[in-house]
Scaffold this active site. Sequence first.
Site, short mmCIF file in Angstrom:
data_model
loop_
_atom_site.label_atom_id
_atom_site.label_comp_id
_atom_site.label_asym_id
_atom_site.label_seq_id
_atom_site.Cartn_x
_atom_site.Cartn_y
_atom_site.Cartn_z
N LEU A 128 -103.37 18.58 -61.93
CA LEU A 128 -102.63 19.23 -60.83
C LEU A 128 -103.18 20.65 -60.66
CD1 LEU A 128 -100.13 18.10 -59.25
CD2 LEU A 128 -98.72 19.53 -60.74
N HIS A 129 -103.69 20.96 -59.47
CA HIS A 129 -104.22 22.30 -59.29
C HIS A 129 -104.15 22.83 -57.86
CE1 HIS A 129 -107.64 20.01 -57.75
NE2 HIS A 129 -108.09 21.13 -57.21
N ARG A 130 -103.89 21.97 -56.88
CA ARG A 130 -103.98 22.42 -55.48
C ARG A 130 -102.86 23.41 -55.15
NH1 ARG A 130 -107.81 20.24 -52.48
NH2 ARG A 130 -108.83 18.39 -53.33
#
Length: 368
Positions: A211-213
């Site tokens: 998860l990074h956006r």
Amino acid sequence: MKLLLVAGARPNFMKIAPLIHELNKLSSQQARKPSGNVSWRLVHTGQHYDYEMSRVFLEDFDIPEPDYFLNVGSGSHAEQTAKIMVEFEKVCQSETPDLVVVVGDVNSTLACSITAKKLNIKVAHVEAGLRSGDMTMPEEINRIVTDSISDLLFVSEPSGLENLKKEGKAAGHVHHVGNIMIDTLHYCLNKLTGSKTGRLTVSKPYAVCTLHRPSNVDFPETLTGILNALAEISQDMPIIFPIHPRTQKHVEACGLMHIIDRSNIKTMPPQSYLDFLAVWKDAALVLTDSGGLQEETTALGIPCFTIRENTERPITIGEGSNLLVGITQQGILNAYADFKKGLRKTGCIPALWDGRTAQRLVAILLAS
């Protein structure tokens, strides 16, 4: 022909590596010497990582030290793009290449393609034609602008052909060669055989999450919902979660670590490509907002939940094992409820995702 190969972020190295391996095959000495009329140089812009941190990518993918390290570092989109353009212009003026090869959709892709074209140097874009339709994504802008000025466009899936046709690109400039990231996936799977990399102690079945956006981690309400969904899923099977620094920062700033601490979510630092591959290749389920993992899970037939509202890789949904589940807690849990009932996508491997994309691509480069 003199080529400049450009990489700036980890996904770029994954796409450049097969090209380097294929170009080296043209030389009987397996070295960076001209073979016939072909030579190449590797440019690392330093967009996301400092030089020492990037060494792990070179080792994972067995590619040599870059000829140029621009060391642009972080900054706003404008600052980063401007720094890359200034430094890359110097490289182009020194090397006078016939062709600049850019990959993917990061700021380095955009900056180096514009710089090359303004110097009347031809540009080839690897992974061209992908479109999410979401102009709030910086990557979408980078894709569209890069494709609009590229001379050669190498497409990974049929949607890219349709998108570029709609945008008026001449058919002779567009080539469906397959997905070059799958070349790297196969290469690294072979490296893992008999390796001690990525020893995992958790019992199967387990899930893996990335998860990074910004759209997922920068907004407290969205991030809370996603973490709550992950925590509930982790009651059924543990979730391995290599936590991105951006995500870690926002989880802590929003006071949400208690959700993870009270769950069966097992966090770990960001992993090298090989270490992470060793983990997710045996997962029962992958949950991600990454573009590359959508493709890689499809290539291995692993069910994937994409935690986004859109994707620029529709073939992973239409043919592959990917499912677009949205960014809400309920949307993720609804998809997982079906998964528990046995409604699990396996799909098929798309055409030309066979590990030989670089071979086809280099043949076209040499004929151009």
